[in-house]
Write an enzyme that holds these catalytic residues in place. Structure first.
Site, mmCIF file in Angstrom:
data_model
loop_
_atom_site.group_PDB
_atom_site.id
_atom_site.type_symbol
_atom_site.label_atom_id
_atom_site.label_comp_id
_atom_site.label_asym_id
_atom_site.label_seq_id
_atom_site.Cartn_x
_atom_site.Cartn_y
_atom_site.Cartn_z
ATOM 1 N N ASP A 44 0.784 -1.251 0.000
ATOM 2 C CA ASP A 44 0.000 0.000 0.000
ATOM 3 C C ASP A 44 0.810 1.293 0.000
ATOM 4 O O ASP A 44 1.811 1.386 0.697
ATOM 5 C CB ASP A 44 -0.846 0.095 1.271
ATOM 6 C CG ASP A 44 -1.623 -1.152 1.566
ATOM 7 O OD1 ASP A 44 -1.673 -2.046 0.723
ATOM 8 O OD2 ASP A 44 -2.182 -1.223 2.676
ATOM 9 N N GLN A 60 4.185 0.513 2.237
ATOM 10 C CA GLN A 60 4.391 -0.758 2.916
ATOM 11 C C GLN A 60 5.537 -1.482 2.217
ATOM 12 O O GLN A 60 5.502 -1.684 0.996
ATOM 13 C CB GLN A 60 3.109 -1.603 2.846
ATOM 14 C CG GLN A 60 1.978 -1.069 3.699
ATOM 15 C CD GLN A 60 2.228 -1.318 5.173
ATOM 16 O OE1 GLN A 60 2.005 -2.407 5.666
ATOM 17 N NE2 GLN A 60 2.711 -0.305 5.887
ATOM 18 N N SER A 107 -0.288 0.012 7.432
ATOM 19 C CA SER A 107 -0.615 1.247 6.704
ATOM 20 C C SER A 107 -1.110 2.380 7.589
ATOM 21 O O SER A 107 -1.644 2.162 8.678
ATOM 22 C CB SER A 107 -1.677 0.936 5.649
ATOM 23 O OG SER A 107 -1.051 0.243 4.598
#
Ligand code: FRU
Length: 494
Positions: A44, A60, A107
């Site tokens: 992400d 990420q 996240s």
């Protein structure tokens, strides 16, 4: 002490990156203009923000292999959203609440507060009773070196929300106060939970901002929430909502109650590779989104994450898209204007008549290119149009606009000897005079935008350089194409 642990882990990751990056960058499947990590795994987008004159992208990241594991936050900055300077990792697992191999620093988002860059992220740990996700704060004076807040975690899962279904905080500021929306799942219903704070450190729960009654899944990952014109937009990636990977809702929001009442919903992208979008504002007020160009193994179309792990990396962001609203409150997702700076080798045709024999189309080198056209629906009699991309060696990625069935599809079985699957969406053309199509192809992906940027398909295709042909044909009649334009696209991330 724990401050030293994080610094030590970031240093280790940098050593690993320096050691491997030249070999990884020589990889044949590396993209030419999509944002990607120097080495290792990316999923992400996190903490996207314009801060002190630069765009900051976090993501990420696992620097140690081409697969998901033990999440860190990667970090890069840019002045033009095309060319990136990679910085040392921003966050590494280091504390009791985030030091877990199958967890880590999940996240989150970024905001400026008191002149500092603040991050809120999900710490994912496991103390023996299953996954425990909590919300944590980190900050930085220089926008490069981050420190985790001593009072972490700042938010624990509320009652009724299991520890493994509470993540991905997105923060914003309104009328001098901070707000945060967090993904959750309770009793098989996905939720977006709303929190509020005056100082970024102490948070109070406000309400369930919005929820699924089952039809939108059982857990919402990576919710985002922002004003657009006179409405509010909620986006998320729902778990357990069939083919849907990234959806939007448009409606009214009441800061008094903390409830969002949506009247319109839709898909940001129907492709197999578009997940966890996060938005940010440009200094000139545009709302842009970045997303992870892949999906998870539990999703219906998933085959695997592609063959790039063999080159020591995996993952890139989809093209940046600008979010716009039409008068009926449905949304458009158009490639960001910044991409125009990459154009080269322009080519155009006013009109092209196509029939049953495939016509070759010219667009850059046939690998890294942009292509736009309009199908004149009043002059077209064909049942369907087949647009074949990345053709060669008996392979192709076929995009079909089927007027008889009313569908658009992108079929990548037979595209590269690796990928599989066909993404499909409804093509609603009733009363329309033309169908606009906009294609972006890069080394390992094709993104196709159609019908006013409301019918979009992002799919990864790992085709080699000799697969550089483009063909179009009409089946069951003729088709008239107008305003064909194409460009080669220059490298900016290699
Ligand atoms: C979405 C997601 C998030 C989580 C992160 C972990 O792709 O599953 O919900 O925070 O990835 O890497």
């Amino acid at each position: 002490m724990s401050r030293e642990i994080m610094q030590e882990r970031i240093k280790q990751a940098e050593i690993e990156t320096e050691k491997k990056k030249a070999a990884v960058q020589a990889g044949k499947m590396r993209q030419h203009y999509h944002f990607m990590p120097r080495i290792g795994w990316l999923n992400d987008p996190n903490g996207l923000i314009y801060y002190k004159g630069k765009y900051h992208f976090f993501y990420q990241h696992n620097p140690y292999s081409g697969f998901w594991d033990c999440m860190h936050w990667g970090h890069a900055v840019s002045e033009d959203l095309l060319h990136w300077e990679h910085l040392p990792l921003a966050l590494a697992p280091s504390e009791e609440y985030d030091d877990y191999r199958k967890g880590g620093c999940f996240s989150g988002s970024a905001i400026e507060h008191d002149g500092k860059l603040f991050l809120m992220y999900t710490a994912a740990a496991n103390h023996g009773a299953g996954n425990l996700q909590t919300q944590c704060i980190a900050y930085s004076e220089d926008g490069i070196h981050f420190e985790k807040y001593g009072g972490n975690p700042v938010i624990l899962p509320p009652e009724g929300v299991p520890g493994h279904f509470f993540r991905d905080p997105k923060i914003w500021k309104h009328d001098g106060r901070y707000y945060m929306v967090c993904g959750a799942g309770r009793d098989d219903r996905a939720q977006a939970l709303l929190y509020r704070s005056d100082d970024m450190l102490h948070w109070e729960y406000v309400n369930v901002l919005a929820e699924s009654r089952g039809e939108w899944g059982y857990m919402w990952e990576c919710p985002d929430f922002y004003p657009l014109e006179d409405q509010y937009v909620l986006t998320c990636s729902p778990m357990g909502a069939g083919d849907r990977k990234a959806v939007y809702f448009v409606g009214d929001f009441d800061y008094g109650t903390g409830r969002f009442d949506w009247t319109v919903s839709g898909e940001i992208d129907w492709g197999m590779d578009f997940y966890a979008p996060q938005s940010f504002l440009t200094p000139d007020g545009r709302r842009l989104i970045a997303a992870w160009a892949n999906e998870w193994e539990y999703m219906p179309f998933w085959k695997d994450w592609g063959p790039t792990y063999r080159e020591g990396w995996c993952g890139f962001f989809n093209l940046l898209r600008e979010v716009r609203m039409l008068p009926d409150h449905t949304l458009q997702f158009m490639p960001a204007a910044e991409l125009k700076a990459l154009r080269t080798d322009a080519y155009s045709l006013d009109r092209l008549d196509i029939g049953g024999n495939a016509e070759g189309l010219r667009a850059g080198d046939g690998v890294s290119f942009e292509m736009q056209m309009k199908v004149d629906l009043e002059k077209t009699t064909a049942e369907r149009i087949e647009l074949d991309l990345r053709c060669g060696e008996g392979r192709k990625t076929r995009c079909t606009f089927d007027f008889a069935k009313g569908t658009m599809s992108v079929d990548r079985s037979g595209s590269d000897g690796w990928s599989a699957g066909k993404s499909e969406s409804v093509l609603f053309l009733k009363g329309k005079k033309e169908l606009d199509i906009h294609v972006f192809s890069d080394q390992s992906s094709v993104e196709i935008f159609a019908d006013r940027y409301q019918n979009n398909h992002a799919n990864n295709v790992y085709a080699g350089d000799s697969q550089n042909g483009i063909r179009i044909r009409a089946v069951g009649g003729n088709a008239v194409i107008r305003d064909y334009q194409s460009y080669g696209l220059k490298d900016c991330v290699r």
